[in-house]
Design a protein around this motif. Structure first.
Motif, PDB file in Angstrom:
ATOM      1  N   PHE A 170      27.521  23.503  48.944  1.00  0.00           N
ATOM      2  CA  PHE A 170      26.968  22.173  48.714  1.00  0.00           C
ATOM      3  C   PHE A 170      26.596  21.531  50.052  1.00  0.00           C
ATOM      4  CE2 PHE A 170      27.294  17.582  48.260  1.00  0.00           C
ATOM      5  CZ  PHE A 170      26.484  17.359  47.157  1.00  0.00           C
ATOM      6  N   ALA A 200      21.729  18.836  43.674  1.00  0.00           N
ATOM      7  CA  ALA A 200      23.138  18.444  43.817  1.00  0.00           C
ATOM      8  C   ALA A 200      23.917  18.744  42.548  1.00  0.00           C
ATOM      9  CB  ALA A 200      23.247  16.963  44.168  1.00  0.00           C
ATOM     10  N   TRP A 211      22.529  21.244  50.079  1.00  0.00           N
ATOM     11  CA  TRP A 211      22.038  19.949  49.611  1.00  0.00           C
ATOM     12  C   TRP A 211      21.174  19.248  50.661  1.00  0.00           C
ATOM     13  CZ3 TRP A 211      23.990  14.510  49.502  1.00  0.00           C
ATOM     14  CH2 TRP A 211      23.307  13.757  48.533  1.00  0.00           C
TER      15      TRP A 211
END
Length: 183
Positions: A112, A149, A116
């Motif tokens: 992440f 996300a 992201w």
């Protein structure tokens, strides 16, 4: 001392009964989770189309498909977790299962943290690549990192699914997956 034939048969029968019970429970959970997931998908499409319109829904699906590419890295994490957790489960090493769960969650958070920001940087080129109309280009470029996300955070659910699956609870994995899709 050797076991009598009756004791051996009783243990085998209990073992077989336990296996059949787990098989039925897992099968029931798998069916229930798939029904819930299918119903959720069927209910979501008319809502999205009514809110976004047909063209907007197409844009949404295209953004979702492109953002889904980020999940290919999570697949490697999840697959490795199932393999290693199954091995630990087979040897009864609960401490190793917990360590692997923490490691998988950490890997999901790391993915992440790495991917992201990349979605934010590439949102303009992504929308251009999809040839989104000029009227919705701005909104689509704002939606792309949000969709990415959501997919990346789904990696935490996949980590949990891998740990549970590695512990031989496949039916429960499908329930976790269905709940994650609802959320």
């Amino acid at each position: 001392m050797s076991e009598s034939s009756g004791e051996s048969d009783a243990r085998e029968g209990l073992s077989r009964a336990r296996i059949e019970q787990r098989l039925l429970a897992n099968s029931g959970l798998i069916i229930a989770a798939r029904v819930v997931t299918a119903c959720l998908s069927l209910a979501a499409i008319p809502v999205l189309v009514s809110r976004l319109g047909v063209a907007g829904y197409g844009t949404w699906e295209a953004l979702l498909a492109l953002a889904s590419l980020t999940s290919m890295f999570q697949g490697a994490v999840s697959g490795t977790l199932v393999w290693r957790v199954s091995e630990a489960y087979g040897t009864g090493d609960i401490a190793e299962i917990r360590r692997l769960a923490r490691l998988g969650a950490g890997a999901s958070w790391a993915l992440f943290g790495l991917l992201w920001p990349l979605a934010w940087v590439l949102r303009g080129p992504a929308v251009h690549f999809l040839r989104v109309s000029s009227e919705t280009r701005h909104v689509a470029s704002e939606m792309f990192p949000v969709v990415a996300a959501l997919i990346l955070l789904g990696g935490l659910s996949e980590t949990l699914e891998a740990v549970v699956s590695g512990c031989q609870r496949t039916g429960l994995v499908n329930v976790v997956s269905a709940i994650a899709q609802i959320l």
